[in-house]
Design a protein around this motif. Structure first.
Motif, short mmCIF file in Angstrom:
data_model
loop_
_atom_site.label_atom_id
_atom_site.label_comp_id
_atom_site.label_asym_id
_atom_site.label_seq_id
_atom_site.Cartn_x
_atom_site.Cartn_y
_atom_site.Cartn_z
N ASP A 17 -24.56 -75.30 -52.71
CA ASP A 17 -23.77 -75.22 -53.94
C ASP A 17 -22.36 -74.72 -53.62
N LEU A 18 -22.26 -73.73 -52.73
CA LEU A 18 -20.96 -73.19 -52.34
C LEU A 18 -20.14 -74.24 -51.60
N VAL A 19 -20.76 -74.97 -50.71
CA VAL A 19 -20.06 -76.02 -49.99
C VAL A 19 -19.56 -77.08 -50.96
N SER A 20 -20.41 -77.43 -51.91
CA SER A 20 -20.03 -78.42 -52.92
C SER A 20 -18.83 -77.92 -53.74
N ARG A 21 -18.87 -76.62 -54.11
CA ARG A 21 -17.77 -76.06 -54.89
C ARG A 21 -16.47 -76.05 -54.08
N LEU A 22 -16.57 -75.70 -52.80
CA LEU A 22 -15.37 -75.70 -51.95
C LEU A 22 -14.80 -77.11 -51.78
N LYS A 23 -15.68 -78.09 -51.65
CA LYS A 23 -15.22 -79.49 -51.55
C LYS A 23 -14.51 -79.91 -52.83
N THR A 24 -15.07 -79.53 -53.97
CA THR A 24 -14.46 -79.86 -55.26
C THR A 24 -13.09 -79.21 -55.39
N ARG A 25 -12.98 -77.94 -55.00
CA ARG A 25 -11.69 -77.23 -55.08
C ARG A 25 -10.66 -77.87 -54.14
N LYS A 26 -11.13 -78.33 -52.98
CA LYS A 26 -10.21 -78.98 -52.04
C LYS A 26 -9.70 -80.30 -52.60
N ILE A 27 -10.58 -81.05 -53.24
CA ILE A 27 -10.17 -82.32 -53.86
C ILE A 27 -9.16 -82.07 -54.97
N LEU A 28 -9.41 -81.01 -55.78
CA LEU A 28 -8.49 -80.67 -56.87
C LEU A 28 -7.17 -80.09 -56.36
N GLY A 29 -7.18 -79.56 -55.15
CA GLY A 29 -5.97 -78.99 -54.60
C GLY A 29 -5.74 -77.54 -54.99
N VAL A 30 -6.80 -76.81 -55.27
CA VAL A 30 -6.65 -75.39 -55.59
C VAL A 30 -7.42 -74.57 -54.57
N GLY A 31 -7.01 -73.30 -54.42
CA GLY A 31 -7.69 -72.42 -53.49
C GLY A 31 -7.00 -72.32 -52.15
N GLY A 32 -6.20 -73.31 -51.80
CA GLY A 32 -5.47 -73.26 -50.54
C GLY A 32 -4.03 -72.87 -50.77
N GLU A 33 -3.31 -72.67 -49.70
CA GLU A 33 -1.89 -72.30 -49.82
C GLU A 33 -1.04 -73.53 -50.10
N ASP A 34 -0.02 -73.34 -50.95
CA ASP A 34 0.92 -74.43 -51.19
C ASP A 34 2.10 -74.28 -50.23
N ASP A 35 3.17 -75.03 -50.45
CA ASP A 35 4.32 -75.01 -49.55
C ASP A 35 5.02 -73.66 -49.50
N GLU A 36 4.94 -72.88 -50.59
CA GLU A 36 5.60 -71.58 -50.66
C GLU A 36 4.68 -70.44 -50.23
N GLY A 37 3.47 -70.75 -49.79
CA GLY A 37 2.55 -69.74 -49.31
C GLY A 37 1.72 -69.07 -50.39
N GLU A 38 1.78 -69.56 -51.62
CA GLU A 38 1.01 -68.97 -52.71
C GLU A 38 -0.37 -69.62 -52.78
N VAL A 39 -1.38 -68.80 -53.05
CA VAL A 39 -2.74 -69.30 -53.22
C VAL A 39 -3.04 -69.34 -54.71
N HIS A 40 -3.32 -70.53 -55.22
CA HIS A 40 -3.57 -70.71 -56.64
C HIS A 40 -5.07 -70.70 -56.90
N ARG A 41 -5.47 -69.98 -57.93
CA ARG A 41 -6.88 -69.87 -58.28
C ARG A 41 -7.33 -71.03 -59.17
N SER A 42 -6.40 -71.64 -59.88
CA SER A 42 -6.77 -72.74 -60.77
C SER A 42 -5.62 -73.74 -60.83
N LYS A 43 -5.93 -74.90 -61.43
CA LYS A 43 -4.91 -75.93 -61.59
C LYS A 43 -3.82 -75.44 -62.55
N ILE A 44 -4.18 -74.63 -63.55
CA ILE A 44 -3.21 -74.14 -64.52
C ILE A 44 -2.19 -73.23 -63.84
N SER A 45 -2.68 -72.28 -63.02
CA SER A 45 -1.73 -71.39 -62.34
C SER A 45 -0.88 -72.15 -61.33
#
Length: 175
Positions: A17-45
């Motif tokens: 379930d955790l692996v599935s959730r991590l894959k989903t977050r990766k597809i959505l593009g959240v949880g990782g660092e963006d170009d400015e080094g910020e880690v976003h917890r959700s698509k809204i932030s």
């Protein structure tokens, strides 16, 4: 005919379930660092940007005070650098110019911590200047009306800076 038996139902493991959730977050593009080094917890932030910037509630007149301070420190610094009587005055001008750059940075930032450090730097300057000027005037015995007015102005500027510093540091009341 024999009844066909089905295998027992299997529970989903939390690891998959955790692996599935991590894959989903990766597809959505959240949880990782963006170009400015910020880690976003959700698509809204991620869409809104850094939410800390929107949480700062500034006291009335704060930006005007920082602008006044930045201009005053810059003018005093340029005067000390352009018309020095001694080398120590030129060094004083350089220090004031450094403080004025901090003030200008505090004017154009939206981050609460930087504004607080700006106000704290200004408060330290006015506090030290008040102490040094007071001791010098008492040692020389020059307590005229102009000297007392100078000391009172330093106390006023110190109290304004500390007041803004205090109001920025307060937590907002819950409604």
């Amino acid at each position: 005919m024999a009844a066909k038996t089905h295998p027992p139902l299997m529970k989903k493991h939390s690891q998959t379930d955790l692996v599935s959730r991590l894959k989903t977050r990766k597809i959505l593009g959240v949880g990782g660092e963006d170009d400015e080094g910020e880690v976003h917890r959700s698509k809204i932030s991620q869409m809104l940007g850094n939410e800390i910037k929107f949480a700062v509630r500034e006291p009335v007149g704060l930006r005007i005070w920082i602008l006044f301070s930045a201009v005053a420190f810059t003018v005093m610094a340029l005067m000390a650098l352009a018309f020095p009587n001694h080398v120590s005055i030129r060094l004083y001008g350089g220090a004031l110019l450094s403080l004025s750059l901090i003030m200008w940075n505090g004017l154009y930032t939206a981050e609460k911590v930087i504004i607080q450090w700006t106000l704290l730097s200004e408060s330290c300057y006015f506090g030290i200047q008040f102490l040094v000027t007071s001791v010098t005037l008492v040692e020389l015995g020059l307590l005229s009306n102009h000297a007392i007015l100078l000391l009172l102005s330093r106390v006023l500027f110190l109290s304004i800076s500390l007041s803004y510093y205090y109001h920025l540091g307060r937590r907002p009341k819950k409604i």
